[in-house]
Design a protein around this motif. Sequence first.
Motif, PDB file in Angstrom:
ATOM      1  N   ILE A 198       0.873  -1.172   0.000  1.00 52.34           N
ATOM      2  CA  ILE A 198       0.000   0.000   0.000  1.00 52.34           C
ATOM      3  C   ILE A 198       0.910   1.222   0.000  1.00 52.34           C
ATOM      4  O   ILE A 198       1.648   1.434   0.955  1.00 52.34           O
ATOM      5  N   PRO A 199       0.886   2.025  -1.050  1.00 46.53           N
ATOM      6  CA  PRO A 199       1.803   3.172  -1.098  1.00 46.53           C
ATOM      7  C   PRO A 199       1.434   4.244  -0.072  1.00 46.53           C
ATOM      8  O   PRO A 199       0.267   4.451   0.234  1.00 46.53           O
ATOM      9  N   ASN A 200       2.472   4.900   0.438  1.00 43.91           N
ATOM     10  CA  ASN A 200       2.222   6.000   1.363  1.00 43.91           C
ATOM     11  C   ASN A 200       1.960   7.279   0.572  1.00 43.91           C
ATOM     12  O   ASN A 200       2.074   7.301  -0.644  1.00 43.91           O
TER      13      ASN A 200
ATOM     14  N   VAL B 107      -7.774   8.336   7.421  1.00 42.90           N
ATOM     15  CA  VAL B 107      -6.744   7.720   8.263  1.00 42.90           C
ATOM     16  C   VAL B 107      -7.415   7.026   9.443  1.00 42.90           C
ATOM     17  O   VAL B 107      -8.242   7.614  10.131  1.00 42.90           O
ATOM     18  N   SER B 108      -7.049   5.766   9.665  1.00 43.03           N
ATOM     19  CA  SER B 108      -7.617   5.032  10.799  1.00 43.03           C
ATOM     20  C   SER B 108      -6.597   4.958  11.937  1.00 43.03           C
ATOM     21  O   SER B 108      -5.458   5.396  11.790  1.00 43.03           O
ATOM     22  N   LYS B 109      -7.004   4.352  13.039  1.00 42.68           N
ATOM     23  CA  LYS B 109      -6.119   4.296  14.210  1.00 42.68           C
ATOM     24  C   LYS B 109      -4.908   3.405  13.988  1.00 42.68           C
ATOM     25  O   LYS B 109      -3.930   3.506  14.700  1.00 42.68           O
ATOM     26  N   THR B 110      -4.960   2.518  12.987  1.00 42.92           N
ATOM     27  CA  THR B 110      -3.802   1.663  12.716  1.00 42.92           C
ATOM     28  C   THR B 110      -2.836   2.293  11.715  1.00 42.92           C
ATOM     29  O   THR B 110      -1.739   1.793  11.532  1.00 42.92           O
ATOM     30  N   ASP B 111      -3.248   3.360  11.059  1.00 42.47           N
ATOM     31  CA  ASP B 111      -2.386   4.022  10.085  1.00 42.47           C
ATOM     32  C   ASP B 111      -1.358   4.896  10.801  1.00 42.47           C
ATOM     33  O   ASP B 111      -1.548   5.310  11.934  1.00 42.47           O
TER      34      ASP B 111
ATOM     35  N   LEU C  93       1.690  10.049   5.266  1.00 42.99           N
ATOM     36  CA  LEU C  93       0.589   9.201   5.691  1.00 42.99           C
ATOM     37  C   LEU C  93       0.920   7.767   5.281  1.00 42.99           C
ATOM     38  O   LEU C  93       1.116   7.490   4.100  1.00 42.99           O
ATOM     39  N   ILE C  94       0.980   6.875   6.244  1.00 42.93           N
ATOM     40  CA  ILE C  94       1.363   5.496   5.989  1.00 42.93           C
ATOM     41  C   ILE C  94       0.175   4.593   6.308  1.00 42.93           C
ATOM     42  O   ILE C  94      -0.135   4.336   7.485  1.00 42.93           O
ATOM     43  N   PRO C  95      -0.533   4.117   5.275  1.00 44.04           N
ATOM     44  CA  PRO C  95      -1.648   3.206   5.541  1.00 44.04           C
ATOM     45  C   PRO C  95      -1.128   1.871   6.052  1.00 44.04           C
ATOM     46  O   PRO C  95      -0.057   1.415   5.677  1.00 44.04           O
ATOM     47  N   SER C  96      -1.895   1.260   6.922  1.00 43.55           N
ATOM     48  CA  SER C  96      -1.496   0.000   7.509  1.00 43.55           C
ATOM     49  C   SER C  96      -2.710  -0.910   7.594  1.00 43.55           C
ATOM     50  O   SER C  96      -3.826  -0.455   7.809  1.00 43.55           O
TER      51      SER C  96
END
Length: 139
Positions: free
Chosen positions: A28-30, A63-67, A132-135
Motif C-alpha cells: 500500500i503506497p504512502n 486515516v484510521s487508528k492503525t495508520d 501518511l502510511i496506511p497499515s
Amino acid sequence: MKTWLYLPLLLLGFILPGCTKKTTEIVIPNQTILYQITPDAWGYDNSTGIYYYVIKTPELNGVSKTDGVIVSMARFSANGQTPQSYELLPQVYNNQSYFVIHDDAKLEVDIKGINGAASVKPATAVWIKIVLIPSVGVN
C-alpha cells in the motif's frame, strides 16, 4: 530388503511437495504532503503564549487508528535556501518545543518556549513534510 530402502525415499516424495510456503504481500503506497509556512503566517495565542499554524489536510479523513502519520520539519543550511535534513516532530530546537496535533481534517504545528522561555516563531520559511502510511490492522 530393497523395499525398506525405497520406503524413506517414497515418504520424502510425499512430504517435500507439501512443504512449499506461499507468501502474499500487500503493498500500500504512502502519501507525502509538503507544506511551506512563511514567517508571517504563524498565529499567536495570547492565553497560552504559543505560536501555531493549522494545515488543512483532507487526506487525513481516511486515516484510521492503525495508520501512521509522521510529521517532520526541514532544517535549513546557513543560506536558508536548501533543506539539510528533515527531523521528526515533536522535537526541541533552540529552546523551542515543536509539536503536532491532528484530527481528520487538519494538522496543527505548535511552537512553545521551554523552561519559561518565550515562544519565538521561525524567522525564515519552514517546510513541513507529512507522510501518511496506511497499515492493515491485525487483530
